[in-house]
Scaffold this active site. Structure first.
Site, mmCIF file in Angstrom:
data_model
loop_
_atom_site.group_PDB
_atom_site.id
_atom_site.type_symbol
_atom_site.label_atom_id
_atom_site.label_comp_id
_atom_site.label_asym_id
_atom_site.label_seq_id
_atom_site.Cartn_x
_atom_site.Cartn_y
_atom_site.Cartn_z
ATOM 1 N N ASP A 277 50.676 101.314 37.258
ATOM 2 C CA ASP A 277 51.604 101.548 36.122
ATOM 3 C C ASP A 277 52.211 103.134 35.775
ATOM 4 O OD1 ASP A 277 53.054 100.708 34.081
ATOM 5 O OD2 ASP A 277 51.560 100.644 32.462
ATOM 6 N N TRP B 11 57.075 108.400 35.307
ATOM 7 C CA TRP B 11 57.275 109.578 36.553
ATOM 8 C C TRP B 11 58.614 109.723 36.787
ATOM 9 C CZ3 TRP B 11 59.237 110.120 41.170
ATOM 10 C CH2 TRP B 11 58.611 111.063 42.050
ATOM 11 N N ASN C 252 57.550 90.949 33.979
ATOM 12 C CA ASN C 252 58.370 91.789 34.436
ATOM 13 C C ASN C 252 59.847 91.196 34.766
ATOM 14 O OD1 ASN C 252 55.783 93.657 36.251
ATOM 15 N ND2 ASN C 252 56.606 94.220 34.319
ATOM 16 N N SER D 43 47.322 93.699 30.200
ATOM 17 C CA SER D 43 48.849 93.282 30.617
ATOM 18 C C SER D 43 48.761 91.894 31.600
ATOM 19 C CB SER D 43 49.655 94.249 31.201
ATOM 20 O OG SER D 43 49.963 95.476 30.320
ATOM 21 N N GLU E 91 34.030 96.214 36.096
ATOM 22 C CA GLU E 91 34.231 97.583 35.354
ATOM 23 C C GLU E 91 35.651 98.013 35.275
ATOM 24 O OE1 GLU E 91 31.442 99.299 34.202
ATOM 25 O OE2 GLU E 91 30.529 97.491 34.847
HETATM 26 C C1 IPE Z 1 51.637 95.927 34.035
HETATM 27 O O1 IPE Z 1 52.724 96.906 33.809
HETATM 28 C C2 IPE Z 1 52.281 95.220 35.394
HETATM 29 C C3 IPE Z 1 52.245 95.837 36.629
HETATM 30 C C4 IPE Z 1 51.620 97.240 37.058
HETATM 31 C C5 IPE Z 1 52.963 95.173 37.729
HETATM 32 P P1 IPE Z 1 53.725 96.692 32.868
HETATM 33 O O2 IPE Z 1 54.409 98.083 32.695
HETATM 34 O O3 IPE Z 1 54.554 95.630 33.071
HETATM 35 O O4 IPE Z 1 52.832 96.450 31.454
HETATM 36 P P2 IPE Z 1 53.135 96.609 30.001
HETATM 37 O O5 IPE Z 1 54.405 96.068 29.725
HETATM 38 O O6 IPE Z 1 52.881 98.039 29.647
HETATM 39 O O7 IPE Z 1 51.878 95.990 29.318
HETATM 40 C C1 IPE Z 2 54.888 99.843 37.179
HETATM 41 O O1 IPE Z 2 55.575 100.980 36.501
HETATM 42 C C2 IPE Z 2 55.671 99.285 38.009
HETATM 43 C C3 IPE Z 2 55.822 97.665 37.480
HETATM 44 C C4 IPE Z 2 55.528 97.038 36.395
HETATM 45 C C5 IPE Z 2 56.687 96.883 38.370
HETATM 46 P P1 IPE Z 2 56.390 100.864 35.229
HETATM 47 O O2 IPE Z 2 57.774 100.440 35.607
HETATM 48 O O3 IPE Z 2 55.880 99.808 34.253
HETATM 49 O O4 IPE Z 2 56.393 102.040 34.665
HETATM 50 P P2 IPE Z 2 56.449 102.680 33.060
HETATM 51 O O5 IPE Z 2 55.222 101.907 32.705
HETATM 52 O O6 IPE Z 2 57.628 102.286 32.768
HETATM 53 O O7 IPE Z 2 56.185 104.250 33.219
HETATM 54 MG MG MG Z 3 54.597 100.247 32.836
#
Ligand code: IPE
Ligand code: IPE
Ligand code: MG
Length: 233
Positions: free
Chosen positions: A17, A22, A65, A189, A200
């Site tokens: 995540d 970034w 997602n 999530s 862990e």
């Molecule tokens: C969790 O990240 C899913 C993946 C890394 C694929 P999200 O960005 O979707 O999670 P939430 O929405 O912050 O819980």
């Molecule tokens: C994780 O990065 C990748 C996926 C969930 C596909 P994010 O896209 O959730 O990145 P943030 O959490 O918005 O920074």
């Molecule tokens: Mg995210």
């Protein structure tokens, strides 16, 4: 250089995540973050392999997602498809078996075919099993198991944890020893809800594209210092 760390997890699962944040920090579009994240994934899998860890599960796209804007969803699907096509032969050379957990049928045809080809190409490999959780949700997985158990007309008295395990997408994988989440959020999530009952956890504020060899070393050292009791003493 790989440091000697023991014990190591046999199965490590990564919630990758922080790609979007970034990119935002650099005034880049979110997809640039996903591309950078993919490059991190590629090198991290190599590093984890050097430690001799045999099972790696990557949370790549959750059932939730799909709720993102269409452009981002399509961008992520495209990045994944291109990476699989490019990486599968190299992973194959290195003895990595590619596995998928989740649903394939909602994915665009070309991505589904890429994943299926990668699975077929690498099916006999034994160095590492790399599971891609793509269109994966822990709740959906549990409901899918319940439906299959009913379809198979299993009697209530015969349903125990062992049987239930055999109906999960992870049937061929060992227990998840360590779940790592980057990006600073303290939640799972909808990832591996059943499987992480005694895992862990390691949470870090580091955003996924910055999660390098040094950072995974920190996670593994932290794991090696845990005392796992599983309810005992
Ligand atoms: C969790 O990240 C899913 C993946 C890394 C694929 P999200 O960005 O979707 O999670 P939430 O929405 O912050 O819980
Ligand atoms: C994780 O990065 C990748 C996926 C969930 C596909 P994010 O896209 O959730 O990145 P943030 O959490 O918005 O920074
Ligand atoms: Mg995210």
């Amino acid at each position: 250089m790989i440091k000697k760390i023991a014990p190591l997890p046999k199965h490590i699962a990564l919630i990758m995540d922080g790609n979007g944040r970034w990119a935002k920090q650099r005034n880049l579009p979110r997809l640039a973050g996903h591309r950078a994240g993919m490059s991190t994934t590629r090198s991290l899998v190599k590093t984890i392999g050097k430690y001799g860890i045999k099972f790696v599960t990557l949370y790549t796209f959750s059932t939730e997602n799909w709720n993102r804007p269409k452009d981002e969803v399509n961008g992520i699907l495209g990045i994944l498809g291109r990476s699989i096509d490019k990486e599968a032969p190299k992973l194959h050379e290195n003895g990595v078996k590619i596995h998928h957990i989740g649903h394939l049928e909602r994915l665009p045809e070309n991505l589904r075919v890429s994943i299926e080809n990668a699975i077929e190409l690498t099916k006999n490999n034994t160095e590492m099993t790399l599971s891609l959780a793509f269109d994966y949700g822990g709740r959906t997985e549990i409901l899918d198991a319940v439906r299959s158990i009913i379809t198979d007309r299993i009697e209530a008295k015969d349903i125990d944890e062992n049987l239930f395990n055999n109906y999960l997408y992870t049937v061929d994988l060992p227990e998840v020893d360590l779940v790592v989440r980057t990006g600073g959020d303290l939640r799972i999530s909808n990832f591996l809800l059943w499987q992480s009952a005694y895992s862990e956890f390691y949470f870090t504020d580091v955003l996924w594209p910055d999660f390098n060899a040094k950072e995974i070393e920190k996670a593994l050292i932290s794991y090696s210092q845990r005392q796992r009791r599983f309810g005992g003493l």
